[in-house]
Design a protein around this motif. Structure first.
Motif, short mmCIF file in Angstrom:
data_model
loop_
_atom_site.label_atom_id
_atom_site.label_comp_id
_atom_site.label_asym_id
_atom_site.label_seq_id
_atom_site.Cartn_x
_atom_site.Cartn_y
_atom_site.Cartn_z
N SER A 89 0.83 -1.21 0.00
CA SER A 89 0.00 0.00 0.00
C SER A 89 0.86 1.25 0.00
CB SER A 89 -0.93 -0.01 1.23
OG SER A 89 -1.76 -1.15 1.23
N ALA A 90 1.87 1.29 0.87
CA ALA A 90 2.73 2.47 0.96
C ALA A 90 3.50 2.69 -0.32
CB ALA A 90 3.68 2.32 2.15
N ALA A 91 4.06 1.61 -0.90
CA ALA A 91 4.86 1.74 -2.11
C ALA A 91 3.98 2.17 -3.29
CB ALA A 91 5.55 0.43 -2.42
N SER A 92 2.76 1.63 -3.40
CA SER A 92 1.88 1.99 -4.51
C SER A 92 1.45 3.45 -4.41
CB SER A 92 0.64 1.09 -4.51
OG SER A 92 1.02 -0.27 -4.71
N LEU A 93 1.15 3.92 -3.20
CA LEU A 93 0.77 5.33 -3.05
C LEU A 93 1.95 6.25 -3.30
CD1 LEU A 93 -1.51 5.13 0.13
CD2 LEU A 93 -2.21 5.69 -2.21
N ALA A 94 3.16 5.81 -2.95
CA ALA A 94 4.34 6.67 -3.12
C ALA A 94 4.80 6.73 -4.57
CB ALA A 94 5.47 6.15 -2.23
N PHE A 95 4.75 5.61 -5.28
CA PHE A 95 5.34 5.59 -6.62
C PHE A 95 4.29 5.41 -7.74
CE2 PHE A 95 8.55 3.79 -3.67
CZ PHE A 95 9.47 4.83 -3.71
#
Length: 395
Positions: A95-101
């Motif tokens: 979730s964090a990686a998808s929202l960040a990148f």
């Protein structure tokens, strides 16, 4: 124009259960799909994921957590809450990686669904009703993928595609693992049934040999004793008895061969004839009474075994001077009685020997009854009764 006549039949594939892997795919088969991370890795190489160190760290963390979820789910030594915690951590990183990148990083969610399917496929089903682990695990990560995509500004088509890919990966994985679990259970059950069938056949064969050889060997012993007593004073009669022993021995050999090939007895008429000869040779006066119609083959064979066992035990144990065999039959039932006037154990064979147990098993299988005990006027009485139906018979 092609037409098919008759009742449609479902096509059944030709499958050999022995050639199907008992355990199904191993953990390496699900770790392989980390190859999907080539898409976010491509973003890192193109410079679209910044900072690079954070993007690489996110990819490594996700990959390690994915491997950990798969390995701990397959390892029965690890408590099930461990892969659950690891899956939650993997979901957080995705979730964090998808929202960040954003962009191609949403491909992490089908992999997350795959990991959830591996975990759910190894979790127990709690009773009937909804599959709570599947709803909570696979449904949860699928909904999470939609929410993260919506928060990241993805359009409707991308959200549906992400949800479908995540849910499909999870459900298919869980179903495959459950399927191979069932295949393993079916194979174990088939092996247990095969072992039980072998045990039943061994019991049947030992019972048949006892019934066949017990009677014949008893007769040979009686004749051998007669030969020993009269050998010196009447060699001619002794020679006749010795010839009878040879004949009985040959017949016993034939009967053993027939038993090995599946033959189950000589039938009632043959056993009654043999009983007359055996009892007469043993010095026992015999009376045979038979009334009623001819019997179905299975019932005829079963009552033949009763005559054989009863007469064998009269010769062995009773010390009787007279034996009476009575057969009565009508359209519905058949009854047979072997009664002697001896002071020994008689037809009961000791009340609990292999012969009586074998008869009890045969009669129980044919829904018949067997009773053995002292006769009212002295001696012993063996009585059986069986129903006469097309499907009734000895086992």
């Amino acid at each position: 124009m092609i037409s098919w006549k008759g009742v449609p039949q479902r096509r059944v594939p030709d499958l050999d259960l022995e050639k199907v892997d008992r355990d199904g795919p191993g953990g390496h088969a699900f770790v392989f799909w980390l190859i999907v991370l080539v898409w976010p890795l491509w973003d890192v190489a193109d410079g679209r994921a910044r900072p690079v160190w954070l993007a690489v760290a996110a990819l490594l963390a996700f990959a390690l957590l994915h491997v950990a979820v798969v390995r701990t789910s397959f390892d029965g030594r690890v408590p099930i809450h461990v892969p659950i915690v690891l899956l939650v951590a993997e979901a957080g990183v995705a979730s964090a990686a998808s929202l960040a990148f954003q962009g191609r990083w949403y491909t992490m969610f089908p992999l997350l669904g795959l990991a959830a399917g591996v975990l759910v496929g190894h979790m127990p089903r709690n009773g009937r009703g909804p599959e709570l682990p599947m709803l909570g695990g696979i449904g949860g990560v699928s909904v999470l993928g939609v929410l993260v995509g919506w928060a990241g500004g993805e359009d409707g088509g991308a959200l549906v595609a992400n949800w479908y890919g995540t849910a499909t990966a999870g459900v298919v994985t869980a179903v495959i693992l459950r399927l191979f679990t069932v295949i393993g259970m079916l194979r174990d059950a088939r092996e247990e049934l095969a072992d039980a069938a072998v045990a039943r056949e061994r019991l049947r064969f030992s019972r048949d040999l006892h019934d066949l050889l017990g009677h014949t060997l008893s007769l040979m012993v009686v004749k051998a004793q007669a030969v020993r007593r009269i050998a010196e004073r009447d060699p001619a009669v002794a020679a006749e008895q010795a010839a009878d022993i040879e004949t009985v021995g040959r017949r016993a050999l034939d009967e053993v061969r027939q038993a090995v090939s599946g033959y189950r007895g000589r039938g009632l008429a043959g056993e009654l004839d043999a009983a007359r000869v055996a009892l007469s040779d043993a010095g026992v006066d015999v009376t045979v009474r038979r009334t009623g119609p001819s019997l179905p083959p299975d019932a005829d064979a079963l009552l033949g075994w009763v005559v054989r066992e009863g007469v064998t035990n009269v010769i062995r144990h009773s010390g009787a001077a007279h034996c009476e065999i009575t057969v009565r039959a009508d359209e519905e039932r058949a009854a047979l009685t072997v009664m002697d006037d001896g002071a020994g154990k008689g037809a009961a064979g000791g009340g609990g020997g292999h012969g009586l147990r074998g008869l009890s098993e045969r009669l129980a299988a044919a829904e018949g009854t067997v009773g053995a005990g002292p006769a009212p006027g002295g001696g012993f009485r063996l009585a059986v009764e069986i129903p006469l139906r097309p499907d009734a018979g000895g086992q």
